[in-house]
Design a protein around this motif. Structure first.
Motif, PDB file in Angstrom:
ATOM      1  N   TYR A 100      61.087  53.003   7.891  1.00  0.00           N
ATOM      2  CA  TYR A 100      59.670  53.212   7.613  1.00  0.00           C
ATOM      3  C   TYR A 100      58.775  52.004   7.921  1.00  0.00           C
ATOM      4  CZ  TYR A 100      61.753  57.093   5.074  1.00  0.00           C
ATOM      5  OH  TYR A 100      62.474  58.213   4.741  1.00  0.00           O
ATOM      6  N   THR A 127      57.366  59.965  13.634  1.00  0.00           N
ATOM      7  CA  THR A 127      56.814  60.963  12.720  1.00  0.00           C
ATOM      8  C   THR A 127      55.832  60.289  11.765  1.00  0.00           C
ATOM      9  OG1 THR A 127      58.844  62.283  12.805  1.00  0.00           O
ATOM     10  CG2 THR A 127      57.344  62.684  10.964  1.00  0.00           C
ATOM     11  N   LEU A 129      54.167  60.423   8.485  1.00  0.00           N
ATOM     12  CA  LEU A 129      54.404  61.122   7.230  1.00  0.00           C
ATOM     13  C   LEU A 129      53.134  61.284   6.406  1.00  0.00           C
ATOM     14  CD1 LEU A 129      57.725  59.381   6.128  1.00  0.00           C
ATOM     15  CD2 LEU A 129      57.465  61.568   7.327  1.00  0.00           C
ATOM     16  N   GLN A 130      52.297  60.251   6.442  1.00  0.00           N
ATOM     17  CA  GLN A 130      51.159  60.250   5.515  1.00  0.00           C
ATOM     18  C   GLN A 130      50.048  59.344   6.028  1.00  0.00           C
ATOM     19  OE1 GLN A 130      51.111  58.362   1.215  1.00  0.00           O
ATOM     20  NE2 GLN A 130      52.159  60.348   1.139  1.00  0.00           N
ATOM     21  N   ARG A 153      57.632  57.170   9.996  1.00  0.00           N
ATOM     22  CA  ARG A 153      59.093  57.075  10.031  1.00  0.00           C
ATOM     23  C   ARG A 153      59.520  56.933  11.482  1.00  0.00           C
ATOM     24  NH1 ARG A 153      63.695  60.766   6.939  1.00  0.00           N
ATOM     25  NH2 ARG A 153      65.420  59.336   7.382  1.00  0.00           N
ATOM     26  N   SER A 159      59.071  66.218  11.055  1.00  0.00           N
ATOM     27  CA  SER A 159      58.155  67.209  10.503  1.00  0.00           C
ATOM     28  C   SER A 159      56.870  67.190  11.314  1.00  0.00           C
ATOM     29  CB  SER A 159      57.858  66.897   9.031  1.00  0.00           C
ATOM     30  OG  SER A 159      56.789  67.687   8.546  1.00  0.00           O
ATOM     31  N   ILE A 162      51.459  66.191   8.516  1.00  0.00           N
ATOM     32  CA  ILE A 162      51.000  64.880   8.057  1.00  0.00           C
ATOM     33  C   ILE A 162      50.231  65.079   6.760  1.00  0.00           C
ATOM     34  CG2 ILE A 162      49.652  62.823   8.598  1.00  0.00           C
ATOM     35  CD1 ILE A 162      49.876  63.577  11.556  1.00  0.00           C
TER      36      ILE A 162
END
Length: 327
Positions: A100, A127, A129-130, A153, A159, A162
């Protein structure tokens, strides 16, 4: 941090190391990088998490020799870049695969042109994530900057969702909504547009497909970049042949321009990016690069005002027929 990549640090004098303030990641964190170096794509090398607040330094405030080095060293720097973009690129190389990275950076990174390449690189290879929207929160008391935090990540296609969180004063709201990482790749500049959720995106996509764009009729670009504001911009009128009245982003409000007696010595041969005189001397529209959430601020000018790079300029293409453009 990467000045000595590819060099044998044992051959460099202690005095040079002291001057450069050298840092050798592989030497100082040998147990972290024993599976490979920070510049190699090794799944075993790197940190489990990289968290930081990188320095925010606009290209105009970076020495020319350092600009050249950075542009040669970091492949995702371009245009009117900011130093923190290089830190993002470096951080991604020292983060272990599948682990991360989280940075707090200026909010305009989400959409400004200087971030196009690194945003594209992130979307296509990792990716997100947030993203935390802190644009309504003053994070740093002594700095006039709006911020955002991202969490990445170092793994592709985990995924497509977001998570978007919004900060309000002293707290962060619970999960507000989410956006699709896939839709980001459909934007021409890979902007992370937080307003494009599952409801708004189809509407915007339809508009973009069927409507004319401003660029079809107007030439749009930034104002002048001096490379040294203190040297070329002054308050007192000097009455020299190079002097031009100048405004910046703070001077333009909705339907109003406030001239604050700033003058630019427009010496084309010396300025970092002077653009070209016709951009300023015809009638045009000024739009601040950062307008905020209160809507677009813009104003028409036909008085020959010159503009700093914190303003975008819209000028009808008919005014530029036969003009040699620089910038």
């Amino acid at each position: 941090g990467d000045y000595y990549d590819g060099k044998d640090i044992s051959t460099i004098s202690d005095e040079e190391i002291r001057k450069i303030n050298a840092f050798d990641w592989e030497k100082e964190f040998s147990e972290v990088f024993k599976g490979g170096t920070s510049t190699e794509a090794s799944a075993k090398a790197g940190f489990d998490a990289v968290i930081g607040n990188p320095p925010y330094v606009n290209v105009e405030n970076i020495l020319q020799t350092e600009r050249v080095y950075l542009l040669n060293k970091y492949k995702y720097l371009h245009g009117r870049f900011d130093l923190f973009v290089a830190f993002i690129e470096k951080a991604l190389t020292i983060t272990k695969e599948r682990e991360y990275l989280s940075f707090i950076v200026p909010y305009p990174f989400l959409y400004e042109k200087y971030g196009n390449s690194i945003r594209k690189y992130i979307v296509e290879n990792f990716t997100i994530l947030q993203i935390i929207d802190l644009s309504n929160v003053k994070i740093f008391l002594n700095a006039n900057v709006k911020n955002t935090i991202f969490v990445i990540r170092k793994q592709k296609n985990i995924s497509d969702t977001i998570k978007i969180l919004v900060g309000e004063k002293e707290k962060i709201k619970p999960l507000t909504y989410s956006i699709s990482q896939k839709t980001i790749s459909e934007h021409s500049n890979f902007a992370y547009r937080l307003e494009l959720n599952s409801t708004t995106y189809p509407i915007i996509a339809k508009m973009e497909k069927q409507q004319y764009r401003i660029g079809d009729f107007y030439y749009v670009n930034w104002g002048c970049r001096t490379g040294n504001i203190k040297k070329y911009v002054h308050k007192e009128k000097m009455n020299n042949k190079y002097e031009k009245p100048m405004v910046n982003g703070k001077n333009v409000q909705r339907y109003q321009i406030t001239f604050t007696n700033d003058y630019l010595d427009y010496i084309v041969e010396e300025l970092y990016n002077p653009m070209f005189p016709e951009l300023f001397e015809h009638s045009k529209i000024f739009v601040p690069d950062i307008s905020g959430k209160n809507g677009i601020r813009a104003m028409w000018d036909n008085s020959g005002l010159y503009a700093e790079h914190t303003l975008s300029i819209l000028i009808h293409k008919n005014h530029l027929n036969g003009v040699k453009r620089n910038g």
